[in-house]
Design an enzyme around this catalytic site. Sequence first.
Site, mmCIF file in Angstrom:
data_model
loop_
_atom_site.group_PDB
_atom_site.id
_atom_site.type_symbol
_atom_site.label_atom_id
_atom_site.label_comp_id
_atom_site.label_asym_id
_atom_site.label_seq_id
_atom_site.Cartn_x
_atom_site.Cartn_y
_atom_site.Cartn_z
ATOM 1 N N ARG A 123 0.816 -1.212 0.000
ATOM 2 C CA ARG A 123 0.000 0.000 0.000
ATOM 3 C C ARG A 123 0.849 1.262 0.000
ATOM 4 N NH1 ARG A 123 -4.558 2.849 3.301
ATOM 5 N NH2 ARG A 123 -5.936 3.266 1.508
ATOM 6 N N TRP B 169 -13.143 -10.100 8.227
ATOM 7 C CA TRP B 169 -12.887 -10.508 9.611
ATOM 8 C C TRP B 169 -12.162 -11.832 9.626
ATOM 9 C CZ3 TRP B 169 -17.046 -8.578 7.320
ATOM 10 C CH2 TRP B 169 -17.423 -7.301 7.708
ATOM 11 N N HIS C 24 0.622 4.080 -2.710
ATOM 12 C CA HIS C 24 0.246 5.440 -2.347
ATOM 13 C C HIS C 24 1.345 6.454 -2.658
ATOM 14 C CE1 HIS C 24 -3.637 5.078 0.221
ATOM 15 N NE2 HIS C 24 -3.672 4.361 -0.886
HETATM 16 C C1 HEM Z 1 -10.106 2.457 -6.603
HETATM 17 C C2 HEM Z 1 -8.869 2.276 -6.124
HETATM 18 C C3 HEM Z 1 -8.602 1.934 -4.680
HETATM 19 C C4 HEM Z 1 -9.306 2.291 -3.553
HETATM 20 C C5 HEM Z 1 -10.558 3.162 -3.439
HETATM 21 C C6 HEM Z 1 -8.611 1.656 -2.427
HETATM 22 C C7 HEM Z 1 -9.016 1.772 -1.105
HETATM 23 C C8 HEM Z 1 -8.466 1.073 -0.043
HETATM 24 C C9 HEM Z 1 -8.915 1.163 1.328
HETATM 25 C C10 HEM Z 1 -10.052 2.051 1.841
HETATM 26 C C11 HEM Z 1 -8.133 0.313 2.062
HETATM 27 C C12 HEM Z 1 -8.210 0.051 3.560
HETATM 28 C C13 HEM Z 1 -7.157 0.856 4.302
HETATM 29 C C14 HEM Z 1 -7.267 0.587 5.806
HETATM 30 O O1 HEM Z 1 -8.413 0.741 6.316
HETATM 31 O O2 HEM Z 1 -6.263 0.208 6.437
HETATM 32 C C15 HEM Z 1 -7.210 -0.317 1.150
HETATM 33 C C16 HEM Z 1 -6.266 -1.258 1.522
HETATM 34 C C17 HEM Z 1 -5.339 -1.816 0.657
HETATM 35 N N1 HEM Z 1 -5.122 -1.429 -0.648
HETATM 36 FE FE1 HEM Z 1 -6.374 -0.318 -1.786
HETATM 37 N N2 HEM Z 1 -7.529 0.947 -2.874
HETATM 38 C C18 HEM Z 1 -7.473 1.101 -4.244
HETATM 39 C C19 HEM Z 1 -6.495 0.587 -5.094
HETATM 40 C C20 HEM Z 1 -5.401 -0.147 -4.669
HETATM 41 C C21 HEM Z 1 -4.265 -0.481 -5.517
HETATM 42 C C22 HEM Z 1 -4.104 -0.049 -6.979
HETATM 43 C C23 HEM Z 1 -3.407 -1.232 -4.753
HETATM 44 C C24 HEM Z 1 -2.063 -1.843 -5.095
HETATM 45 C C25 HEM Z 1 -1.645 -2.100 -6.335
HETATM 46 C C26 HEM Z 1 -4.024 -1.364 -3.433
HETATM 47 C C27 HEM Z 1 -3.487 -2.087 -2.391
HETATM 48 C C28 HEM Z 1 -4.060 -2.172 -1.114
HETATM 49 C C29 HEM Z 1 -3.602 -3.099 -0.078
HETATM 50 C C30 HEM Z 1 -2.473 -4.119 -0.209
HETATM 51 C C31 HEM Z 1 -4.411 -2.872 1.042
HETATM 52 C C32 HEM Z 1 -4.360 -3.592 2.392
HETATM 53 C C33 HEM Z 1 -3.558 -2.788 3.377
HETATM 54 C C34 HEM Z 1 -3.605 -3.379 4.792
HETATM 55 O O3 HEM Z 1 -3.894 -4.596 4.940
HETATM 56 O O4 HEM Z 1 -3.357 -2.614 5.759
HETATM 57 N N3 HEM Z 1 -5.231 -0.691 -3.416
HETATM 58 N N4 HEM Z 1 -7.427 0.160 -0.133
#
Ligand code: HEM
Length: 289
Positions: A45, A188, A49
């Site tokens: 992430r 969960w 980001h």
């Molecule tokens: C429409 C596009 C996207 C949206 C709206 C989005 C939104 C989110 C949100 C809200 C979370 C939860 C964060 C938290 O509460 O800790 C999340 C987690 C995550 N996102 Fe996305 N994301 C998007 C695209 C992506 C992309 C392009 C990648 C990587 C190539 C990605 C990788 C991840 C990963 C690995 C997590 C898990 C992080 C954790 O377990 O703490 N996301 N994302």
Amino acid sequence: GLNVAIPNKSKSIKDYQNVYNDIAEKIREEDEFDNYIGYGPILVRIAWHSSGTFDKNNMTGGSFGGTMRFKKEINDPSNAGLKQADEFLAPIYKKHSWISHGDLYTLAGVTAVQEAQGPKIPWRPGRVDQPENTTPENGRLPDATGDSSYVRNYFGRFGFNDTEIVALIGAHCLGKTHLENSGFEGPWGAASNVFSNEFFVNLLNENWKLQKNAAGNEQYDSPKGYMMLPADFALRQDNKFLKLVKAYANDQDLFFNDFAKAYVKLLESGIHFPADQKPFIFKTLDEQE
Ligand code: HEM
Ligand SMILES: Nc1c([N+](=O)[O-])cnc2ccccc12
């Protein structure tokens, strides 16, 4: 303007494999993080980001300047929870402070995918730390409540097509949402730290129900305890996206291939690399036993 990569001539693949190995060993070592999900997902992430601030319309943002290291960017509400990834990487940077922050954040994202049994991600160094005043403004990362046209339009800012968009969001096979970070919660059950096409399989096959979560935000929940963001579910609600979701649910190799290409493009957004700079492909820890 366009950022031109300046590879460090004194460093070879061996030096970067050493950084990869230190990150990979630390992921294995600190396995209890986030209820035994581990640090892999938030390293993916923070790499995404730090790259996701890129805007091709004015050629600003992206991973090049390593500005995620500055308060203004790491404190962006969209980056809630990522301080833990930055702290995880601090001792790695201390030991290898010849590396730029942009290279470190993106290399960490490559290491995390490969160590989660995901595809090989070719990677090129040469990002150069930029001063604090080049930090992009907050608000360049996507909104989880967006629908399919929002998602397509958002990634259009990077020049991504439908294949690249759907493949990239497949990274949601890793980790979980945390109510205190984003206002969304779940899954969960055992959120996964293994890279696979499960996100697409779940998206298609689970019996999803839209409901308000404890923060009052709507999300899709399934009887098995899985969840989808509205922006995840949007991939089912557009015919072109849905076709790709089905393809990836039925063919993990196709997903791996397309993800690797799109992830490289994301991590290199806004950067011009010398034509003769060949990408490095790192060995996993298991391959070096
Ligand atoms: C429409 C596009 C996207 C949206 C709206 C989005 C939104 C989110 C949100 C809200 C979370 C939860 C964060 C938290 O509460 O800790 C999340 C987690 C995550 N996102 Fe996305 N994301 C998007 C695209 C992506 C992309 C392009 C990648 C990587 C190539 C990605 C990788 C991840 C990963 C690995 C997590 C898990 C992080 C954790 O377990 O703490 N996301 N994302
Ligand atoms: N594990 C996840 C799933 N899932 O289906 O397990 C769905 N969406 C997610 C969005 C952000 C982070 C993790 C997610």
